[in-house]
Design an enzyme around this catalytic site. Sequence first.
Site, PDB file in Angstrom:
ATOM      1  N   GLY A  14      65.619  44.297  28.137  1.00 27.76           N
ATOM      2  CA  GLY A  14      66.618  43.437  28.528  1.00 27.76           C
ATOM      3  C   GLY A  14      66.819  42.139  27.628  1.00 27.76           C
ATOM      4  N   ALA A  15      67.099  42.378  26.319  1.00 30.13           N
ATOM      5  CA  ALA A  15      67.108  41.360  25.331  1.00 30.13           C
ATOM      6  C   ALA A  15      68.404  41.031  25.204  1.00 30.13           C
ATOM      7  CB  ALA A  15      66.074  42.023  24.247  1.00 30.13           C
ATOM      8  N   ASP A  64      67.737  52.026  28.873  1.00 32.71           N
ATOM      9  CA  ASP A  64      67.435  51.911  30.573  1.00 32.71           C
ATOM     10  C   ASP A  64      66.396  52.108  31.027  1.00 32.71           C
ATOM     11  OD1 ASP A  64      68.080  52.063  33.076  1.00 32.71           O
ATOM     12  OD2 ASP A  64      69.637  53.508  33.170  1.00 32.71           O
ATOM     13  N   VAL A  65      65.529  51.107  31.563  1.00 34.68           N
ATOM     14  CA  VAL A  65      64.129  51.330  32.026  1.00 34.68           C
ATOM     15  C   VAL A  65      64.140  52.347  33.284  1.00 34.68           C
ATOM     16  CG1 VAL A  65      63.577  48.974  31.131  1.00 34.68           C
ATOM     17  CG2 VAL A  65      64.237  49.208  33.562  1.00 34.68           C
ATOM     18  N   SER A 149      56.971  36.101  38.044  1.00 40.58           N
ATOM     19  CA  SER A 149      57.353  35.156  38.571  1.00 40.58           C
ATOM     20  C   SER A 149      56.497  34.306  39.326  1.00 40.58           C
ATOM     21  CB  SER A 149      58.641  35.312  39.360  1.00 40.58           C
ATOM     22  OG  SER A 149      59.175  34.192  40.275  1.00 40.58           O
ATOM     23  N   TYR A 171      62.884  40.846  46.191  1.00 40.98           N
ATOM     24  CA  TYR A 171      62.229  40.471  44.833  1.00 40.98           C
ATOM     25  C   TYR A 171      60.982  40.091  44.558  1.00 40.98           C
ATOM     26  CZ  TYR A 171      62.260  37.958  40.480  1.00 40.98           C
ATOM     27  OH  TYR A 171      61.942  37.329  39.251  1.00 40.98           O
ATOM     28  N   LYS A 175      57.622  41.391  42.342  1.00 42.12           N
ATOM     29  CA  LYS A 175      56.905  41.060  41.354  1.00 42.12           C
ATOM     30  C   LYS A 175      55.276  40.947  41.633  1.00 42.12           C
ATOM     31  CE  LYS A 175      60.128  40.061  38.220  1.00 42.12           C
ATOM     32  NZ  LYS A 175      60.277  40.645  36.936  1.00 42.12           N
TER      33      LYS A 175
END
Length: 248
Positions: A14-15, A64-65, A149, A171, A175
Amino acid sequence: MDSVSEKKIALVTGANKGIGYEIAAGLGALGYGVGVGARDDARRETAVEKLRAAGVDAFGVPLDVTSDQSVTAAAELVERRAGRLDALVNNAGISGEMAPGWIQDPTTADLDEVRRVLETNVLGVIRVTNALLPLLRQAASPRIVNLSSSVASLTWQSDPDVDVGPLMGIYSPTKSYLNAVTVQYARQFAGTNILINAVCPGLVATDFTGFQAPRTPEQGAAVAIRFATLPDGGPSGSFFQDEGVIPW
């Protein structure tokens, strides 16, 4: 290729933008050859060009992870490029659909949406880590950093005196799951030279937050860069932010 293989190599998922881009930029400034992992071809190549213009030895990695085939191809690309991987930063993540006020009510959660977020935020990390592990084992001091997070903290989430922000019933649990996975990897890697940690970048102004946040992407990237470059003997299986350890 030879010049790249002589330096440390990092892959950031995602860079192509936001925190991931700044992690790539920061590692590149430290002399790393940096793989820019991203699924969008145009955005990935734009990011690579921008990094190269800034003096970073960057290369694009279609990734694509959520796809086994894509992750396998990415690992093969890194292997051809350098033959090893010194740092893996699992930055790619999604929030899932939000109601106004950044609310995710668990009592009305759409299970397909839960699965979609879980696929990227947890299964994607496992998929990428396991595919790149043979290359990490070829490095002298491999490091793995998982972008988590503070909302993953069960201690803080369950404390009524701690302000953890709005209800995030999809979400936040993904995490927490990611943190639990990080600990299990650390247990597996105990006694080896591989260090793995979860880090929180803080509330950062990116498209993820609608650019409504107090921290810059550069500030958010700092903790990930720090843990991607830990010296031998550093912590593993821990959860950190800039200010220090976050309780599980």
